[in-house]
Design a protein around this motif. Sequence first.
Motif, PDB file in Angstrom:
ATOM      1  N   SER A 290      -2.710  -0.694  -3.679  1.00 62.33           N
ATOM      2  CA  SER A 290      -3.659  -0.072  -2.769  1.00 62.33           C
ATOM      3  C   SER A 290      -3.230   1.367  -2.487  1.00 62.33           C
ATOM      4  O   SER A 290      -2.147   1.598  -1.958  1.00 62.33           O
ATOM      5  CB  SER A 290      -3.734  -0.860  -1.460  1.00 62.33           C
ATOM      6  OG  SER A 290      -4.583  -0.218  -0.526  1.00 62.33           O
TER       7      SER A 290
ATOM      8  N   ALA B  81       0.571   5.648   0.447  1.00 63.99           N
ATOM      9  CA  ALA B  81      -0.167   6.872   0.758  1.00 63.99           C
ATOM     10  C   ALA B  81       0.385   7.995  -0.109  1.00 63.99           C
ATOM     11  O   ALA B  81       1.603   8.086  -0.309  1.00 63.99           O
ATOM     12  CB  ALA B  81      -0.028   7.224   2.235  1.00 63.99           C
TER      13      ALA B  81
ATOM     14  N   VAL C 190      -1.712   6.990   8.191  1.00 61.96           N
ATOM     15  CA  VAL C 190      -1.008   6.235   7.137  1.00 61.96           C
ATOM     16  C   VAL C 190       0.438   5.926   7.524  1.00 61.96           C
ATOM     17  O   VAL C 190       1.227   5.511   6.676  1.00 61.96           O
ATOM     18  CB  VAL C 190      -1.046   7.002   5.791  1.00 61.96           C
ATOM     19  CG1 VAL C 190      -2.483   7.234   5.347  1.00 61.96           C
ATOM     20  CG2 VAL C 190      -0.294   8.322   5.879  1.00 61.96           C
TER      21      VAL C 190
ATOM     22  N   ASN D 192       0.830  -1.204   0.000  1.00 62.98           N
ATOM     23  CA  ASN D 192       0.000   0.000   0.000  1.00 62.98           C
ATOM     24  C   ASN D 192       0.861   1.250   0.000  1.00 62.98           C
ATOM     25  O   ASN D 192       1.995   1.245   0.465  1.00 62.98           O
ATOM     26  CB  ASN D 192      -0.986   0.006   1.177  1.00 62.98           C
ATOM     27  CG  ASN D 192      -0.302  -0.208   2.515  1.00 62.98           C
ATOM     28  OD1 ASN D 192       0.861   0.121   2.699  1.00 62.98           O
ATOM     29  ND2 ASN D 192      -1.026  -0.765   3.467  1.00 62.98           N
TER      30      ASN D 192
ATOM     31  N   GLN E 171      -8.654   5.514  -2.644  1.00 59.36           N
ATOM     32  CA  GLN E 171      -9.332   5.847  -1.395  1.00 59.36           C
ATOM     33  C   GLN E 171      -8.936   7.263  -0.966  1.00 59.36           C
ATOM     34  O   GLN E 171      -7.773   7.537  -0.695  1.00 59.36           O
ATOM     35  CB  GLN E 171      -8.960   4.855  -0.289  1.00 59.36           C
ATOM     36  CG  GLN E 171      -9.626   5.157   1.044  1.00 59.36           C
ATOM     37  CD  GLN E 171      -9.170   4.234   2.154  1.00 59.36           C
ATOM     38  OE1 GLN E 171      -8.542   3.211   1.905  1.00 59.36           O
ATOM     39  NE2 GLN E 171      -9.458   4.606   3.386  1.00 59.36           N
TER      40      GLN E 171
ATOM     41  N   THR F  64      -4.039   5.200  -0.848  1.00 56.37           N
ATOM     42  CA  THR F  64      -4.767   6.122   0.019  1.00 56.37           C
ATOM     43  C   THR F  64      -4.308   7.532  -0.316  1.00 56.37           C
ATOM     44  O   THR F  64      -3.107   7.823  -0.244  1.00 56.37           O
ATOM     45  CB  THR F  64      -4.494   5.831   1.512  1.00 56.37           C
ATOM     46  OG1 THR F  64      -4.889   4.499   1.816  1.00 56.37           O
ATOM     47  CG2 THR F  64      -5.257   6.806   2.401  1.00 56.37           C
TER      48      THR F  64
ATOM     49  N   LEU G 109      -8.695  10.178   1.650  1.00 55.66           N
ATOM     50  CA  LEU G 109      -8.652  10.390   3.095  1.00 55.66           C
ATOM     51  C   LEU G 109      -8.688  11.892   3.350  1.00 55.66           C
ATOM     52  O   LEU G 109      -7.753  12.611   3.000  1.00 55.66           O
ATOM     53  CB  LEU G 109      -7.380   9.766   3.686  1.00 55.66           C
ATOM     54  CG  LEU G 109      -7.181   9.887   5.203  1.00 55.66           C
ATOM     55  CD1 LEU G 109      -8.332   9.240   5.959  1.00 55.66           C
ATOM     56  CD2 LEU G 109      -5.848   9.265   5.610  1.00 55.66           C
TER      57      LEU G 109
ATOM     58  N   HIS H 107       1.718   2.607   6.363  1.00 57.62           N
ATOM     59  CA  HIS H 107       1.738   2.271   4.936  1.00 57.62           C
ATOM     60  C   HIS H 107       3.175   2.002   4.495  1.00 57.62           C
ATOM     61  O   HIS H 107       4.119   2.558   5.041  1.00 57.62           O
ATOM     62  CB  HIS H 107       1.148   3.419   4.111  1.00 57.62           C
ATOM     63  CG  HIS H 107      -0.347   3.419   4.071  1.00 57.62           C
ATOM     64  ND1 HIS H 107      -1.119   3.371   5.207  1.00 57.62           N
ATOM     65  CD2 HIS H 107      -1.229   3.466   3.023  1.00 57.62           C
ATOM     66  CE1 HIS H 107      -2.404   3.399   4.872  1.00 57.62           C
ATOM     67  NE2 HIS H 107      -2.494   3.454   3.544  1.00 57.62           N
TER      68      HIS H 107
END
Length: 317
Positions: free
Chosen positions: A43, A5, A122, A3, A69, A45, A71, A125
């Motif tokens: 993934s 961010a 995060v 993932n 996603q 964010t 945030l 991450h």
Amino acid sequence: MTNIAILGEVMLEFSSTSERNYVLGISGDTYNTACTLAGLNISVTYITSLGEGQPAAIIRQDAQQRNVQILEPNSAFNKSAGLYIVYNDKDGERSFNYWRDDSAAKALFNNQDLLLPLLNQVKNHDYLYFSGITLALINTSNASIFIRFLEHYRQLGGKVIFDPNYRPSLWLNQAAATQAIKGILPHVDIYLPGYEEEEILFACTSSKDIFERLLAIDISETVIKNGSRNCSIIYNHCLTTVSITPSKNVIDTTGAGDTFNGGYIGARLAGLTPYDAVNFAAKAASQILLIKGGGLSTPHLSKLNKHLQIIQQQQSN
């Protein structure tokens, strides 16, 4: 799943189709990269603030469709997303007019009480990505707080990825940009500058100059983008140059560097070597040059992801 961010600003994009006609898009340098990564099954964010109103709703819907996603802070700003108009000349080169000084994203990046809680969400991450445009939106006092967060984040094992993406209009002057970027680089693991930026900001006149400058900082991995000519990779304290095949029939250069970054990061996270990742990223960037707007569509990204999977399979055999 790996993932990442990403910090940045999503904007409404009006791309000219004729003198008085425009197509509405959703763009922004780090958002284009985020969408590319999400299309490669990473993934994502995305930390930002979109504010209120119909523009924010349009962007949130786009992000949801692209599996990015968003945030945001719980406290909504009485502001809206920024916007810009992009114009292209006959060779596809672009120029912009921006309206972003009072955007919700800029308000977020200048409010440590709202930004820090988002960053803390995060901190576990695997990767954190941002650009010089993001950095330009952070005021001087918050920049020091952000650097302290990066130190803590890396101590926890996170990797920081940074593209300086220098835009003079966002900075007080060139010296301010150079100072801010110099302050960030000791906290960066993967650095993705353009050759021209290194030349302007740090007076480098060759890849060798850049190589020697970055060796002193000891960044783990660097890719220096040099337009359609080549890319230079600095990895394991070695310098390698990769030739790029120029694209023909270029329509719009908007988002080429952003898409390259997404392709490169995605390929590296998929296990490709820096050399192979650059070739994959160049292929991704060549696709964006043939369409209007700053981001690849979902069908384009699906084809790109299949190509990446084929490369992975070939390398595992």
